[in-house]
Design a protein around this motif. Structure first.
Motif, PDB file in Angstrom:
ATOM      1  N   ASN A  85       1.500   7.778 -10.764  1.00  0.00           N
ATOM      2  CA  ASN A  85       1.712   6.374 -10.191  1.00  0.00           C
ATOM      3  C   ASN A  85       2.395   6.737  -8.698  1.00  0.00           C
ATOM      4  O   ASN A  85       3.112   7.764  -8.636  1.00  0.00           O
ATOM      5  CB  ASN A  85       2.842   5.842 -11.007  1.00  0.00           C
ATOM      6  CG  ASN A  85       2.333   5.432 -12.348  1.00  0.00           C
ATOM      7  OD1 ASN A  85       2.983   5.181 -13.370  1.00  0.00           O
ATOM      8  ND2 ASN A  85       0.978   5.204 -12.511  1.00  0.00           N
ATOM      9  N   VAL A  86       2.046   6.223  -7.632  1.00  0.00           N
ATOM     10  CA  VAL A  86       2.507   6.564  -6.317  1.00  0.00           C
ATOM     11  C   VAL A  86       2.861   5.548  -5.619  1.00  0.00           C
ATOM     12  O   VAL A  86       2.342   4.379  -5.634  1.00  0.00           O
ATOM     13  CB  VAL A  86       1.271   7.466  -5.559  1.00  0.00           C
ATOM     14  CG1 VAL A  86       1.933   8.175  -4.429  1.00  0.00           C
ATOM     15  CG2 VAL A  86       0.605   8.209  -6.519  1.00  0.00           C
ATOM     16  N   ALA A  87       3.982   5.712  -4.773  1.00  0.00           N
ATOM     17  CA  ALA A  87       4.446   4.515  -4.099  1.00  0.00           C
ATOM     18  C   ALA A  87       4.439   5.117  -2.474  1.00  0.00           C
ATOM     19  O   ALA A  87       4.337   6.500  -2.152  1.00  0.00           O
ATOM     20  CB  ALA A  87       6.029   4.275  -4.316  1.00  0.00           C
ATOM     21  N   ILE A  88       4.280   4.225  -1.719  1.00  0.00           N
ATOM     22  CA  ILE A  88       4.552   4.663  -0.097  1.00  0.00           C
ATOM     23  C   ILE A  88       6.036   4.602   0.342  1.00  0.00           C
ATOM     24  O   ILE A  88       6.597   3.322   0.310  1.00  0.00           O
ATOM     25  CB  ILE A  88       3.480   3.655   0.827  1.00  0.00           C
ATOM     26  CG1 ILE A  88       2.334   4.133   0.544  1.00  0.00           C
ATOM     27  CG2 ILE A  88       3.875   4.296   2.352  1.00  0.00           C
ATOM     28  CD1 ILE A  88       1.173   3.543   1.552  1.00  0.00           C
ATOM     29  N   VAL A  89       6.595   5.469   0.608  1.00  0.00           N
ATOM     30  CA  VAL A  89       7.902   5.510   1.052  1.00  0.00           C
ATOM     31  C   VAL A  89       8.260   6.245   2.189  1.00  0.00           C
ATOM     32  O   VAL A  89       7.638   7.601   2.471  1.00  0.00           O
ATOM     33  CB  VAL A  89       8.751   6.375  -0.104  1.00  0.00           C
ATOM     34  CG1 VAL A  89      10.221   6.315   0.464  1.00  0.00           C
ATOM     35  CG2 VAL A  89       8.709   5.488  -1.442  1.00  0.00           C
TER      36      VAL A  89
END
Length: 272
Positions: A234-238
């Motif tokens: 699971n990956v977010a753009i931060v």
């Protein structure tokens, strides 16, 4: 429609993802020859509930269990049963958890004892392709950039990239927009934005990319009977870059493996 997450929502999603990460880490110590998937499934359900969360897959679309457990030629969506695992098998474990109203959902393919070198290479290349794909999940890129990177790497090793099953957005629903195929063309598809959260999950076959489904309505197998591997984060753009919300470090801790593969995708230190 893509649902952008606030920084507060991303931190809640990190909590959900870490419930899954810890569950997979707990299972890593239990997955061995002679153990059956139903036993592992019950351990996972109990553990997730102990973490103040709910099993994310149990009952969804009428799925009967907590885990998708897919050995050998099964690609995904395998239903746990009482058949004991054998030395030389591989087992893909896909787990979901719902906490604070948000889902975590990721997967790891485990070797059972010693596996043959060809299968070991399949697992290694598939996991490498996951990080190659994650590297492309950043501001300025599009869905096709991630898919192309995974496809190019895996097909370069002679493997089949499953087309019918894809990654996805993640949030208050298990499956949100956008779809995240493991194949594609650079510069095509939905543009990535700050605050997007997705599940990237290469499903890679040792032979043909073609698949078939069992009569149980769930289990997906390779059409040629060769093994398949599945790894998911699971990956977010931060701050414009990919930030891992999930981790395999609990698995590695249980197995005594030293790995720094996740370091480039962490803007803050993960405390185990």
């Amino acid at each position: 429609m893509v649902k952008i997450k606030t920084s507060e929502e991303i931190e809640l999603m990190r909590e959900s993802a870490l419930v899954v990460s810890k569950t997979l880490g707990m299972l890593a110590s239990e997955i061995k020859p002679g153990v059956n998937a139903l036993y592992l499934d019950k351990l996972a359900e109990d553990y997730i509930r102990e973490q103040g969360a709910e099993p994310g897959f149990l009952g969804m679309y009428d799925f009967p269990n907590t885990l998708n457990m897919s050995p050998n030629a099964q690609v995904v969506h395998g239903i746990p049963n009482k058949e004991p695992l054998k030395e030389g098998d591989i087992l893909s474990v896909d787990c979901g958890a719902l906490k604070n109203g948000y889902y975590g959902d990721h997967a790891y393919t485990f070797p059972i004892g010693e596996i043959d070198p060809e299968t070991e290479k399949l697992l290694r290349v598939t996991k490498e392709s996951l990080y190659i794909g994650i590297r492309e999940f950043k501001i300025g890129n599009r869905v096709g950039d991630v898919g192309y990177a995974i496809q190019n790497y895996c097909e370069g090793h002679g493997y089949g990239v499953v087309r019918e099953l894809v990654g996805h957005g993640l949030g208050k629903k298990l499956h949100e927009a956008p779809e995240m195929p493991n194949y594609g063309k650079r510069g095509r598809g939905k543009k990535f934005l700050e605050g997007m959260v997705v599940a990237i999950e290469p499903m890679i076959n040792g032979g043909t990319r073609r698949i078939k489904q069992l009569k149980d309505g769930w289990t997906i197998l390779t059409a040629d009977g060769k093994p398949s591997a599945h790894f998911e984060h699971n990956v977010a753009i931060v701050n414009g870059k990919p930030e891992l919300l999930s981790t395999f470090q609990y698995i590695y801790e249980a197995l005594g493996v030293d790995s720094d593969e996740e370091n480039e995708f962490r803007q803050s230190k993960l405390v185990l």
